[in-house]
Design a protein around this motif. Structure first.
Motif, PDB file in Angstrom:
ATOM      1  N   UNK A  33       0.333  -1.053  -0.029  1.00  0.00           N
ATOM      2  CA  UNK A  33       0.228   0.070  -0.097  1.00  0.00           C
ATOM      3  C   UNK A  33       1.361   1.507   0.002  1.00  0.00           C
ATOM      4  N   UNK A  34       0.149   2.493  -0.922  1.00  0.00           N
ATOM      5  CA  UNK A  34       1.099   3.346  -1.095  1.00  0.00           C
ATOM      6  C   UNK A  34       0.366   4.411  -0.678  1.00  0.00           C
ATOM      7  N   UNK A  35       1.069   5.780  -0.294  1.00  0.00           N
ATOM      8  CA  UNK A  35       0.821   6.756   0.488  1.00  0.00           C
ATOM      9  C   UNK A  35       0.249   8.003  -0.105  1.00  0.00           C
ATOM     10  N   UNK A  36       0.470   9.860  -0.497  1.00  0.00           N
ATOM     11  CA  UNK A  36       1.593  10.478  -0.875  1.00  0.00           C
ATOM     12  C   UNK A  36       1.314  11.292   0.697  1.00  0.00           C
ATOM     13  N   UNK A  37       3.137  11.884   0.639  1.00  0.00           N
ATOM     14  CA  UNK A  37       3.044  12.545   1.437  1.00  0.00           C
ATOM     15  C   UNK A  37       4.301  14.223   0.422  1.00  0.00           C
ATOM     16  N   UNK A  38       3.844  14.919   1.307  1.00  0.00           N
ATOM     17  CA  UNK A  38       4.604  16.333   0.717  1.00  0.00           C
ATOM     18  C   UNK A  38       4.832  16.901   1.312  1.00  0.00           C
ATOM     19  N   UNK A  39       5.748  17.091   0.795  1.00  0.00           N
ATOM     20  CA  UNK A  39       7.122  17.971   1.341  1.00  0.00           C
ATOM     21  C   UNK A  39       7.410  19.743   1.464  1.00  0.00           C
ATOM     22  N   UNK A  40       7.818  20.060   1.994  1.00  0.00           N
ATOM     23  CA  UNK A  40       7.943  21.474   2.498  1.00  0.00           C
ATOM     24  C   UNK A  40       8.325  22.606   0.850  1.00  0.00           C
ATOM     25  N   UNK A  41       7.052  23.171   0.639  1.00  0.00           N
ATOM     26  CA  UNK A  41       7.074  24.315  -0.485  1.00  0.00           C
ATOM     27  C   UNK A  41       8.579  24.937   0.034  1.00  0.00           C
ATOM     28  N   UNK A  42       8.922  25.052  -2.164  1.00  0.00           N
ATOM     29  CA  UNK A  42       9.531  26.000  -2.466  1.00  0.00           C
ATOM     30  C   UNK A  42       9.384  26.655  -3.420  1.00  0.00           C
ATOM     31  N   UNK A  43       9.946  27.554  -3.729  1.00  0.00           N
ATOM     32  CA  UNK A  43      10.030  28.610  -4.899  1.00  0.00           C
ATOM     33  C   UNK A  43      10.463  27.837  -5.529  1.00  0.00           C
ATOM     34  N   UNK A  44       9.858  28.460  -7.342  1.00  0.00           N
ATOM     35  CA  UNK A  44       9.965  27.541  -8.080  1.00  0.00           C
ATOM     36  C   UNK A  44      11.350  27.625  -8.910  1.00  0.00           C
ATOM     37  N   UNK A  45      11.427  28.986  -8.471  1.00  0.00           N
ATOM     38  CA  UNK A  45      12.519  30.181  -8.695  1.00  0.00           C
ATOM     39  C   UNK A  45      14.044  29.970  -8.183  1.00  0.00           C
ATOM     40  N   UNK A  46      14.167  29.576  -6.795  1.00  0.00           N
ATOM     41  CA  UNK A  46      14.511  29.713  -5.577  1.00  0.00           C
ATOM     42  C   UNK A  46      14.681  30.578  -5.332  1.00  0.00           C
TER      43      UNK A  46
END
Length: 170
Positions: A33-46
């Motif tokens: 069984x697998x699930x989704x784990x969301x990480x920490x927001x990041x700015x697309x352009x750094x």
């Protein structure tokens, strides 16, 4: 291997048994069984900009097949106020960027951000139509697929054993 995807974080043993029974597994088949784990927001352009918080008005923009899970996550963890969805695998053109910018500018909250999926961030990264203002407020949410029930090591070992066996046989 059979993998049931997008499961709740901790499917009950009864739910797992029910799924296994419906699949009518053979003895040699392994069910995970697998699930989704969301990480920490990041700015697309750094761009070093303050990360959105609970007060930030969030504008969700997606070009994915089923944005409902992403939207549900954003509603649970952020102040989601505005959404704009495009079809799956959407390539954002100049008109789309103008539409995004227009909706973003209509958000009255002083603190606001646009959040996209990691997949959409890749498509937006080299888009010349994005203004610097949008770039500074454009974030993506990294996504990781995780094997549940503390079965990651077992899952990985089955894969490694398979690869090793098939390298010897080729």
């Amino acid at each position: 291997l059979i993998i049931t995807t997008k499961c709740a974080e901790d499917p009950s043993e009864q739910e797992q048994r029910t799924i296994a029974q419906k699949l009518k597994l053979r003895k040699e088949q392994n069910l995970f069984f697998s699930g989704l784990h969301y990480g920490t927001l990041k700015n697309v352009f750094g761009i070093n900009h303050m990360l959105p918080n609970s007060e930030t008005a969030i504008f969700m923009v997606t070009g994915i097949a089923q944005p409902s899970l992403f939207e549900k996550y954003l509603k649970m963890h952020y102040n989601l106020t505005t959404t704009l969805t495009f079809p799956d695998h959407h390539n954002f053109d100049d008109d789309d960027i103008r539409q995004i910018e227009l909706k973003f500018n209509q958000i009255s909250n002083k603190e606001k951000a646009i959040i996209v999926t990691e997949k959409d961030a890749v498509r937006l990264l080299n888009n010349p139509a994005l203004s610097d203002k949008i770039k500074a407020h454009l974030y993506f949410l990294p996504l990781e697929i995780v094997i549940l029930n503390s079965q990651t090591t077992r899952f990985n070992q089955i894969i490694l054993d398979y690869v090793a066996e098939n390298q010897r046989n080729s």
